[in-house]
Design a protein around this motif. Structure first.
Motif, PDB file in Angstrom:
ATOM      1  N   MET A  95     -10.367 -28.588  -0.165  1.00  0.00           N
ATOM      2  CA  MET A  95     -11.069 -28.892   1.161  1.00  0.00           C
ATOM      3  C   MET A  95     -11.371 -27.420   2.093  1.00  0.00           C
ATOM      4  O   MET A  95     -10.628 -26.477   1.875  1.00  0.00           O
ATOM      5  CB  MET A  95     -10.099 -29.548   1.889  1.00  0.00           C
ATOM      6  N   GLN A  96     -12.562 -27.362   2.749  1.00  0.00           N
ATOM      7  CA  GLN A  96     -12.950 -26.208   3.362  1.00  0.00           C
ATOM      8  C   GLN A  96     -11.996 -26.246   4.615  1.00  0.00           C
ATOM      9  O   GLN A  96     -11.683 -27.189   5.247  1.00  0.00           O
ATOM     10  CB  GLN A  96     -14.300 -26.310   3.788  1.00  0.00           C
ATOM     11  N   THR A 107     -11.430 -25.939   8.169  1.00  0.00           N
ATOM     12  CA  THR A 107     -12.232 -26.543   9.442  1.00  0.00           C
ATOM     13  C   THR A 107     -12.158 -25.509  10.407  1.00  0.00           C
ATOM     14  O   THR A 107     -12.862 -26.015  11.358  1.00  0.00           O
ATOM     15  CB  THR A 107     -11.552 -27.637   9.696  1.00  0.00           C
ATOM     16  N   GLU A 163     -22.022 -30.808   7.202  1.00  0.00           N
ATOM     17  CA  GLU A 163     -22.614 -29.560   6.248  1.00  0.00           C
ATOM     18  C   GLU A 163     -21.491 -28.909   5.405  1.00  0.00           C
ATOM     19  O   GLU A 163     -20.418 -28.446   6.294  1.00  0.00           O
ATOM     20  CB  GLU A 163     -23.550 -28.314   6.817  1.00  0.00           C
ATOM     21  N   SER A 164     -21.757 -28.521   4.287  1.00  0.00           N
ATOM     22  CA  SER A 164     -20.613 -27.823   3.572  1.00  0.00           C
ATOM     23  C   SER A 164     -20.994 -26.293   3.687  1.00  0.00           C
ATOM     24  O   SER A 164     -22.127 -26.006   4.560  1.00  0.00           O
ATOM     25  CB  SER A 164     -20.768 -27.940   1.996  1.00  0.00           C
ATOM     26  N   TRP A 165     -20.336 -25.330   3.455  1.00  0.00           N
ATOM     27  CA  TRP A 165     -20.440 -24.119   3.898  1.00  0.00           C
ATOM     28  C   TRP A 165     -21.766 -23.767   3.126  1.00  0.00           C
ATOM     29  O   TRP A 165     -22.695 -22.895   3.755  1.00  0.00           O
ATOM     30  CB  TRP A 165     -19.288 -23.179   3.353  1.00  0.00           C
ATOM     31  N   GLU A 166     -21.829 -23.821   1.807  1.00  0.00           N
ATOM     32  CA  GLU A 166     -22.868 -23.476   1.076  1.00  0.00           C
ATOM     33  C   GLU A 166     -24.224 -24.287   1.544  1.00  0.00           C
ATOM     34  O   GLU A 166     -25.252 -23.608   1.531  1.00  0.00           O
ATOM     35  CB  GLU A 166     -22.819 -24.064  -0.412  1.00  0.00           C
ATOM     36  N   GLU A 167     -24.386 -25.356   1.821  1.00  0.00           N
ATOM     37  CA  GLU A 167     -25.480 -26.052   2.379  1.00  0.00           C
ATOM     38  C   GLU A 167     -25.963 -25.254   3.816  1.00  0.00           C
ATOM     39  O   GLU A 167     -27.016 -25.257   4.018  1.00  0.00           O
ATOM     40  CB  GLU A 167     -25.050 -27.728   3.003  1.00  0.00           C
ATOM     41  N   TYR A 213     -20.489 -17.268  -3.730  1.00  0.00           N
ATOM     42  CA  TYR A 213     -19.233 -17.186  -2.516  1.00  0.00           C
ATOM     43  C   TYR A 213     -18.479 -16.179  -2.676  1.00  0.00           C
ATOM     44  O   TYR A 213     -17.996 -15.302  -3.421  1.00  0.00           O
ATOM     45  CB  TYR A 213     -18.162 -18.351  -2.676  1.00  0.00           C
TER      46      TYR A 213
END
Length: 146
Positions: A1-2, A4, A47-51, A70
């Motif tokens: 999980m990213q 937050t 959004e994800s970090w990549e998105e 990344y």
């Protein structure tokens, strides 16, 4: 999980030994006006970090980097890098800011930069050179968490 607490993203696009940076607008209502910076921005809801970094790249420099990688993250920002192709470089367009330009690590030292770009180009300069040259590195080499 990213994580937050991460609310922003930034990228170091690399091409032929140089990094692409953006000269921010000279508007008093933005952070760090008229300074060289990363292509960067905020993460939107869902959004994800990549998105988020892909969207920021499309908005700010007109491309969606194919070789996106990344690098690591700080408490507030996820960091990426990408080795750009000839085709991607030919498609670069300025979407935000005053200018985009490629710099080698020694050239950017003489520019007026944001604090985070200053940190990269002064404190982590040798590690940046390794990244540009495709050498092995770790997120901690840039003061980041994996």
């Amino acid at each position: 999980m990213q994580n937050t607490s991460v609310t922003g993203v930034r990228i170091i696009p690399i091409y032929q030994g140089k990094c692409l940076f953006q000269l921010r607008d000279n508007k008093p209502n933005i952070q760090h006006p008229n300074k060289w910076s990363f292509v960067s921005g905020s993460i939107e809801d869902g959004e994800s970090w990549e998105e988020a970094i892909r969207r920021e790249c499309r908005e700010e420099i007109g491309i969606n980097p194919q070789d996106l990688r990344y690098l690591g993250h700080s408490d507030v920002s996820a960091c990426f890098y990408a080795y750009l192709s000839d085709e991607e470089v030919s498609q670069l367009i300025l979407g935000e800011g005053q200018e985009i330009r490629f710099f080698d690590p020694s050239e950017i030292l003489e520019q007026n930069t944001t604090p985070k770009l200053y940190e990269l180009t002064h404190i982590y300069k040798d590690n940046l050179v390794d990244l540009i040259e495709g050498e092995e590195f770790h997120a901690t080499d840039f003061g980041l968490m994996p």
